[in-house]
Design a protein around this motif. Structure first.
Motif, PDB file in Angstrom:
ATOM      1  N   ALA A   1       8.126  50.866  25.395  1.00 60.46           N
ATOM      2  CA  ALA A   1       8.183  52.199  24.511  1.00 60.46           C
ATOM      3  C   ALA A   1       8.915  52.027  23.365  1.00 60.46           C
ATOM      4  O   ALA A   1       8.736  52.512  22.292  1.00 60.46           O
ATOM      5  CB  ALA A   1       8.944  53.402  25.520  1.00 60.46           C
ATOM      6  N   ALA A   2      10.411  51.185  23.384  1.00 60.72           N
ATOM      7  CA  ALA A   2      10.772  51.017  22.245  1.00 60.72           C
ATOM      8  C   ALA A   2      10.196  50.149  21.119  1.00 60.72           C
ATOM      9  O   ALA A   2      10.401  50.513  19.950  1.00 60.72           O
ATOM     10  CB  ALA A   2      12.238  50.122  22.521  1.00 60.72           C
ATOM     11  N   ALA A   3       9.701  49.371  21.510  1.00 54.22           N
ATOM     12  CA  ALA A   3       8.463  48.423  20.463  1.00 54.22           C
ATOM     13  C   ALA A   3       7.538  49.353  19.753  1.00 54.22           C
ATOM     14  O   ALA A   3       7.157  49.479  18.575  1.00 54.22           O
ATOM     15  CB  ALA A   3       7.753  47.274  21.271  1.00 54.22           C
ATOM     16  N   LYS A   4       6.986  50.355  20.658  1.00 53.58           N
ATOM     17  CA  LYS A   4       5.986  51.161  20.031  1.00 53.58           C
ATOM     18  C   LYS A   4       6.630  52.201  19.035  1.00 53.58           C
ATOM     19  O   LYS A   4       6.092  52.618  18.104  1.00 53.58           O
ATOM     20  CB  LYS A   4       5.335  52.003  21.228  1.00 53.58           C
ATOM     21  CG  LYS A   4       4.464  51.131  22.076  1.00 53.58           C
ATOM     22  CD  LYS A   4       3.918  52.351  23.117  1.00 53.58           C
ATOM     23  CE  LYS A   4       2.779  51.427  23.942  1.00 53.58           C
ATOM     24  NZ  LYS A   4       2.038  52.491  25.066  1.00 53.58           N
TER      25      LYS A   4
ATOM     26  N   ALA B   1      12.316  48.616  30.212  1.00 53.59           N
ATOM     27  CA  ALA B   1      13.381  49.485  29.473  1.00 53.59           C
ATOM     28  C   ALA B   1      14.083  48.550  28.309  1.00 53.59           C
ATOM     29  O   ALA B   1      13.888  47.217  28.414  1.00 53.59           O
ATOM     30  CB  ALA B   1      14.305  49.920  30.220  1.00 53.59           C
ATOM     31  N   GLY B   2      14.822  49.315  27.662  1.00 57.12           N
ATOM     32  CA  GLY B   2      15.777  48.333  26.708  1.00 57.12           C
ATOM     33  C   GLY B   2      15.302  48.511  25.294  1.00 57.12           C
ATOM     34  O   GLY B   2      14.208  49.114  24.934  1.00 57.12           O
ATOM     35  N   PRO B   3      15.637  47.580  24.279  1.00 61.39           N
ATOM     36  CA  PRO B   3      15.338  47.395  22.931  1.00 61.39           C
ATOM     37  C   PRO B   3      13.961  47.130  23.099  1.00 61.39           C
ATOM     38  O   PRO B   3      13.092  46.335  23.725  1.00 61.39           O
ATOM     39  CB  PRO B   3      16.458  46.310  22.659  1.00 61.39           C
ATOM     40  CG  PRO B   3      17.465  46.182  23.436  1.00 61.39           C
ATOM     41  CD  PRO B   3      17.003  46.566  24.717  1.00 61.39           C
ATOM     42  N   ALA B   4      13.337  46.818  21.686  1.00 61.93           N
ATOM     43  CA  ALA B   4      11.954  46.514  21.581  1.00 61.93           C
ATOM     44  C   ALA B   4      11.429  45.181  21.983  1.00 61.93           C
ATOM     45  O   ALA B   4      12.072  44.001  21.893  1.00 61.93           O
ATOM     46  CB  ALA B   4      11.664  46.464  20.030  1.00 61.93           C
ATOM     47  N   LEU B   5      10.182  45.116  22.880  1.00 60.28           N
ATOM     48  CA  LEU B   5      10.134  44.103  23.796  1.00 60.28           C
ATOM     49  C   LEU B   5       8.407  43.950  23.794  1.00 60.28           C
ATOM     50  O   LEU B   5       7.657  44.986  23.791  1.00 60.28           O
ATOM     51  CB  LEU B   5      10.578  44.244  25.236  1.00 60.28           C
ATOM     52  CG  LEU B   5      10.102  43.194  26.102  1.00 60.28           C
ATOM     53  CD1 LEU B   5      10.627  41.808  26.208  1.00 60.28           C
ATOM     54  CD2 LEU B   5      10.262  43.724  27.679  1.00 60.28           C
ATOM     55  N   ALA B   6       7.928  42.794  23.731  1.00 59.71           N
ATOM     56  CA  ALA B   6       6.406  42.549  23.807  1.00 59.71           C
ATOM     57  C   ALA B   6       5.977  41.549  24.644  1.00 59.71           C
ATOM     58  O   ALA B   6       6.775  40.585  24.805  1.00 59.71           O
ATOM     59  CB  ALA B   6       5.865  42.338  22.373  1.00 59.71           C
ATOM     60  N   VAL B   7       5.117  41.787  25.622  1.00 66.78           N
ATOM     61  CA  VAL B   7       4.644  40.771  26.616  1.00 66.78           C
ATOM     62  C   VAL B   7       3.300  40.198  26.350  1.00 66.78           C
ATOM     63  O   VAL B   7       2.408  41.121  25.864  1.00 66.78           O
ATOM     64  CB  VAL B   7       4.436  41.642  28.057  1.00 66.78           C
ATOM     65  CG1 VAL B   7       4.070  40.575  28.803  1.00 66.78           C
ATOM     66  CG2 VAL B   7       6.131  42.078  28.336  1.00 66.78           C
ATOM     67  N   MET B   8       3.173  38.983  26.428  1.00 63.11           N
ATOM     68  CA  MET B   8       1.863  38.251  26.323  1.00 63.11           C
ATOM     69  C   MET B   8       1.471  37.421  27.369  1.00 63.11           C
ATOM     70  O   MET B   8       2.390  37.216  28.048  1.00 63.11           O
ATOM     71  CB  MET B   8       1.883  37.476  25.038  1.00 63.11           C
ATOM     72  CG  MET B   8       2.221  38.268  23.637  1.00 63.11           C
ATOM     73  SD  MET B   8       2.065  36.906  22.252  1.00 63.11           S
ATOM     74  CE  MET B   8       0.441  36.611  22.070  1.00 63.11           C
ATOM     75  N   ASP B   9       0.119  36.912  27.430  1.00 70.79           N
ATOM     76  CA  ASP B   9      -0.214  35.909  28.472  1.00 70.79           C
ATOM     77  C   ASP B   9       0.684  34.643  27.950  1.00 70.79           C
ATOM     78  O   ASP B   9       0.908  34.487  26.822  1.00 70.79           O
ATOM     79  CB  ASP B   9      -1.385  35.677  28.335  1.00 70.79           C
ATOM     80  CG  ASP B   9      -1.801  34.575  29.102  1.00 70.79           C
ATOM     81  OD1 ASP B   9      -1.961  34.617  30.330  1.00 70.79           O
ATOM     82  OD2 ASP B   9      -2.409  33.266  28.692  1.00 70.79           O
ATOM     83  N   LEU B  10       1.169  34.149  29.123  1.00 69.46           N
ATOM     84  CA  LEU B  10       2.032  32.739  28.952  1.00 69.46           C
ATOM     85  C   LEU B  10       1.266  31.652  27.905  1.00 69.46           C
ATOM     86  O   LEU B  10       1.818  31.276  26.950  1.00 69.46           O
ATOM     87  CB  LEU B  10       2.354  32.052  30.161  1.00 69.46           C
ATOM     88  CG  LEU B  10       3.074  30.818  30.196  1.00 69.46           C
ATOM     89  CD1 LEU B  10       4.485  30.964  29.473  1.00 69.46           C
ATOM     90  CD2 LEU B  10       3.435  30.149  31.708  1.00 69.46           C
TER      91      LEU B  10
END
Length: 882
Positions: A151-154, A202-211
């Motif tokens: 949510a923070a990254a969005k 949760a928390g500050p801006a975070l993005a997840v990708m495939d390894l």
């Protein structure tokens, strides 16, 4: 009797709302400031802990790289280890994302979607269900360049990019609409990533990708930063950890850690800042106790004959004491309740506007929600009530000891006090002795107690100081009637004078101490910046240590920058996080061209000669304190920590010699400076994070910056907006960096300035209340002076001169006591709390302004208070006879 006392107390509070409102306000402000600081810090810590748990998941053990990354080949071995139920490989790194507001920091986590849900469900990528017709494309979890935002990254990138539909299986990111493509920085390039969904972390801006996609995008092929482990039921995790680390062939760049280690580290690192800020906030409550004392002294003085009448009618001295204490309890309860409400509101406002760091930088980027604590509310509310009771104790004792018959005739005196000044000497001596005590759990508790003892000892010594100075002054005013009358009365009533100025001494001494501490720190930071910023232009690729391994200058870029027209000299700096001890935060390794360390670093002492075969390093004060390093000795912990960075076949282990200690105000967890040539020889790492450029003509800085921007633009891939390439670099001249650093410094101490202003305001109001109390108790004295021929103007002059004498003595005492407390803050509290030293600097202009303001306010207050007591009713008061 209980009902009678409470009724009298409550009626007094109700009948004099404005006077009692001052005491309530003092308690309210003290409780509000301290409670709001506590709520802000705890909310920020709770937010950080939730974010750490979201990213760390529910693992039983973690395998972490000692210095960041390690070979992913270990994953296969660990996954097949007996006792391990599930292993989840993770690649964590920090980068930057292009937003409508410019370049912003973004944490990127590469995960294996097949295993991450079993340990860290909040990191599981969730494709957008409503973004496309038909079923969700599950293959988007593994497609190259797909990214999932929390949510923070969005919020950071804006709704347009975050809402863009994910491409189908046959569509790549390049064919997507431009608004759905994010620009992430890798090295000196902007690379594309497509927003394909979200994560619940949760928390500050975070993005997840495939390894695998993250490894390819950021050139980290075959690398991991950690492996999360879920153990089988009944497996002892500590035994398994020891077994893994003792197994043959265990890589020396991987360690076994317990979960939530980062949460513990940030808690320990920020603890000193939080405790110091709380202590500063309690200063307002400390001075508030003196204002309660002054207000109740006024109340007792005004009702002295009422207390005497009650005594004649049978009310004992003990009951009179209870009566005043009930009043102080009422004031404390009302002030504490109002303070808790105000503190909650202030905390909510600060969290929404400023975030959770209050200028410290520990929780920057986080926007925590308010976490109300009933336990903390009870503690701080109790402190407010206790402060009010302490402030009301002395007036209550005065009411208890009033002689009824003499008071009814107007002969009572509120200012009786003790002559035993040996107590003051013991307090001051004990406070001085406590400054030599070491910190407890990293907090200078003994130093705080020392400050309190010095303040109390100095304030209780006021009668002696007043008698000494005014005894010296009185013979010199023998021919000046009105000044002599004022000085003699102040000297004869030294205990009364001490009561009047005690509040201003307390607040002024603390204000002086804080002013000196902040000025000393600011002056030391300015000198430190002057030593570290000798070049004309500085260029930076990464703003923090976390992004130093993702965003950097390549060797080709550094070489090209060195050859630009107008550049006479260029120095590069490489910055890396280095873990010397797993229980402590990482230190910063600074590889730079040192040349003559005595000139390039702000060393505390001349550097030592380096023994043959050893490598010189220069430690910041924090490394010396936290890691037990010593000048003139080797640092085995650095040799062990440096091994994963070193060349594979370099021969023996490098031996590092501590050749000096330097001041580093930028990195509280510590830093180690090493010559760039030694670093490159040991690691073969030719990258850089910062460039310092000396120009042939310093006024050509703008032209050189444009040339560097053009040089960075050559590395921008096709299809990238060329204007955005400018955001790859951050420029600054020495003057700009100095101004920005001092602006950040002032922001960090903004709360301190407000607390200082509140303390001074409370102290000045205490002076007003104290003088009002003294003047009201002297109405018959003024009437007698009027009968003896003194005009009203002369009586007012006498009182104003008394106020001048008392507040001048109070200002001198507050100044001297404040300088003593400042010495403790600068020389003891700061080194023990933050592990850096500074030079004592005395801003005499500000200090004299503070003192003169207090003297002027006290004199004016005395004159205004005397106007109400020196009129016709004062003359008639002489005829009053009970």
């Amino acid at each position: 009797m209980f009902e009678l006392l409470t009724t009298f107390s409550w009626q007094e509070v109700r009948q004099h709302p404005w006077r009692n409102a001052a005491a309530v306000l003092a308690v309210m402000l003290g409780v509000a400031l301290a409670f709001s600081v506590h709520l802000i810090n705890n909310s920020a810590l709770d937010e950080f802990a939730q974010a750490a748990r979201s990213v760390g998941g529910q693992s039983d053990l973690e395998l972490r790289g000692v210095q960041g990354h390690f070979d992913q080949a270990l994953y296969k071995t660990i996954a097949q280890t007996p006792g391990v139920a599930l292993a989840s490989p993770i690649l964590e790194l920090s980068s930057y994302v292009m937003t409508p507001q410019g370049k912003r920091g973004l944490r990127v986590v590469g995960v294996d979607a097949l295993s991450v849900f079993g340990i860290s469900p909040d990191l599981m990528p969730l494709p957008e269900a409503a973004a496309q017709p038909g079923p969700i494309d599950r293959w988007a979890l593994f497609a190259p360049g797909q990214i999932f935002l929390n949510a923070a990254a969005k919020r950071l990138i804006g709704p347009a990019a975050a809402a863009q539909p994910a491409p189908t299986a046959g569509q790549n990111a390049a064919s997507a609409t431009p608004s759905g493509v994010l620009k992430l920085q890798s090295g000196m390039l902007w690379v594309d990533a497509h927003v394909a969904g979200s994560v619940r972390a949760a928390g500050p801006a975070l993005a997840v990708m495939d390894l695998g996609a993250a490894q390819d995008l950021f050139l980290k092929a075959g690398q991991l930063t950690r492996i999360d482990l879920r153990l089988q039921n009944g497996v002892d995790r500590e035994a398994l950890a020891r077994q893994l680390e003792a197994s043959p062939g265990w890589p020396n760049d991987v360690r076994v850690a317990l979960p939530q280690e980062a949460e513990s580290q940030i808690n320990n690192l920020s603890r000193a800042y939080r405790v110091n800020l709380t202590v500063l906030a309690l200063i307002a409550l400390f001075t508030g106790a003196f204002l309660v004392f002054s207000v109740l002294s006024l109340s007792v003085a005004k009702r002295a004959q009422q207390f005497a009448l009650l005594g004649v009618l049978g009310l004992s001295g003990r009951d009179r004491l209870k009566l005043v204490l009930w009043e102080s309890l009422a004031l404390g309860l009302v002030g504490s309740l109002a303070g808790l409400a105000l503190g909650t509101g202030l905390a909510a406002l600060a969290l929404r506007v400023l975030g959770g760091d209050l200028g410290s930088g520990f929780f920057s980027g986080a926007t925590p929600s308010l976490q109300f604590s009933p336990t903390a509310a009870l503690v701080y509310g109790t402190l407010g009530v206790a402060a009010a009771l302490v402030g009301g104790w002395w007036p209550a004792r005065a009411a208890q000891q009033l002689p009824p018959a003499q008071t009814l005739k107007g002969l009572g005196n509120l200012g009786a006090g003790s002559k035993a000044h040996w107590v003051s000497l013991i307090l001051i001596a004990t406070g001085a002795l406590l400054t030599t005590a070491p910190p407890i759990f990293g907090i200078p508790l003994a130093a705080y107690v020392s400050v309190g003892m010095l303040l109390v000892g100095g304030i209780t010594a006021l009668p002696w100081l007043i008698g000494l100075l005014l005894g010296w002054l009185a013979p010199r005013l023998a021919r000046q009637t009105l000044p002599l009358l004022a000085v003699e009365r102040a000297r004869r009533q030294r205990d009364t004078a001490a009561v009047a100025v005690s509040g201003v001494v307390a607040s002024l001494s603390l204000a002086v101490a804080l002013t000196v501490m902040v000025a000393s720190f600011r002056d030391s930071v300015t000198q430190w910046l002057d030593r570290l910023l000798p070049a004309d232009v500085y260029v930076r690729s990464a703003t923090g240590m976390g992004t130093s391994d993702t965003v950097f200058f390549t060797p080709d870029f550094v070489l090209a920058a060195r050859q630009l027209p107008g550049v006479s000299k260029l120095q590069a700096q490489r910055m890396l996080p280095l873990s010397l001890q797993s229980s402590l935060p990482e230190v910063t390794l600074l590889a730079r061209e040192l040349g003559d360390p005595a000139r390039s670093l702000p060393l505390l002492a001349p550097p030592l000669p380096v023994p043959p075969g050893q490598i010189a390093v220069y430690l910041s004060e924090a490394v010396v304190d936290l890691h037990g390093a010593r000048v003139g000795q080797t640092l085995p912990a650095l040799s062990k920590a440096f091994r994963p960075l070193a060349l594979a076949n370099q021969g023996g282990e490098a031996i590092f010699f501590v050749a000096g200690v330097w001041r580093d105000y930028a990195r509280q967890s510590g830093s180690i400076a090493i010559d760039l040539a030694d670093f490159r020889r040991l690691t073969n790492d030719q990258r850089a994070n910062d460039l310092a450029l000396w120009l042939d003509q310093p006024e050509d800085a703008a032209r050189v910056q444009q040339a560097l921007q053009a040089l960075a633009g050559r590395n921008t891939p096709q299809g990238t907006n060329a204007d955005k390439s400018n955001d790859l670099l951050e420029f600054g001249t020495a003057a700009q960096i100095r101004a920005l650093s001092l602006k950040i410094f002032d922001r960090s101490f903004a709360v301190t300035y407000w607390l200082q202003a509140v303390a001074i305001g409370i102290g000045l109001f205490g002076v007003a209340a104290s003088f009002s109390a003294q003047v009201l108790s002297r109405r018959k004295e003024f009437g007698l002076l009027a009968h003896l021929g003194l005009t009203r103007r002369q009586i007012l002059s006498v009182v104003a001169l008394e106020g001048l004498a008392w507040t001048t003595l109070g200002a001198l005492a507050g100044l001297g006591l404040g300088l003593l407390v400042a010495l403790v803050l600068v020389q003891v509290v700061n080194p023990q709390s933050f592990h850096w030293t500074m030079d004592l600097m005395l801003p005499w202009g500000k200090l004299l302004t503070l003192c003169l303001a207090v003297v002027a306010a006290g004199t004016l207050t005395a004159w205004l208070a005397a106007r109400a007591a020196a009129g016709q009713d004062a003359v008639l008061a002489v005829k009053e006879d009970w």
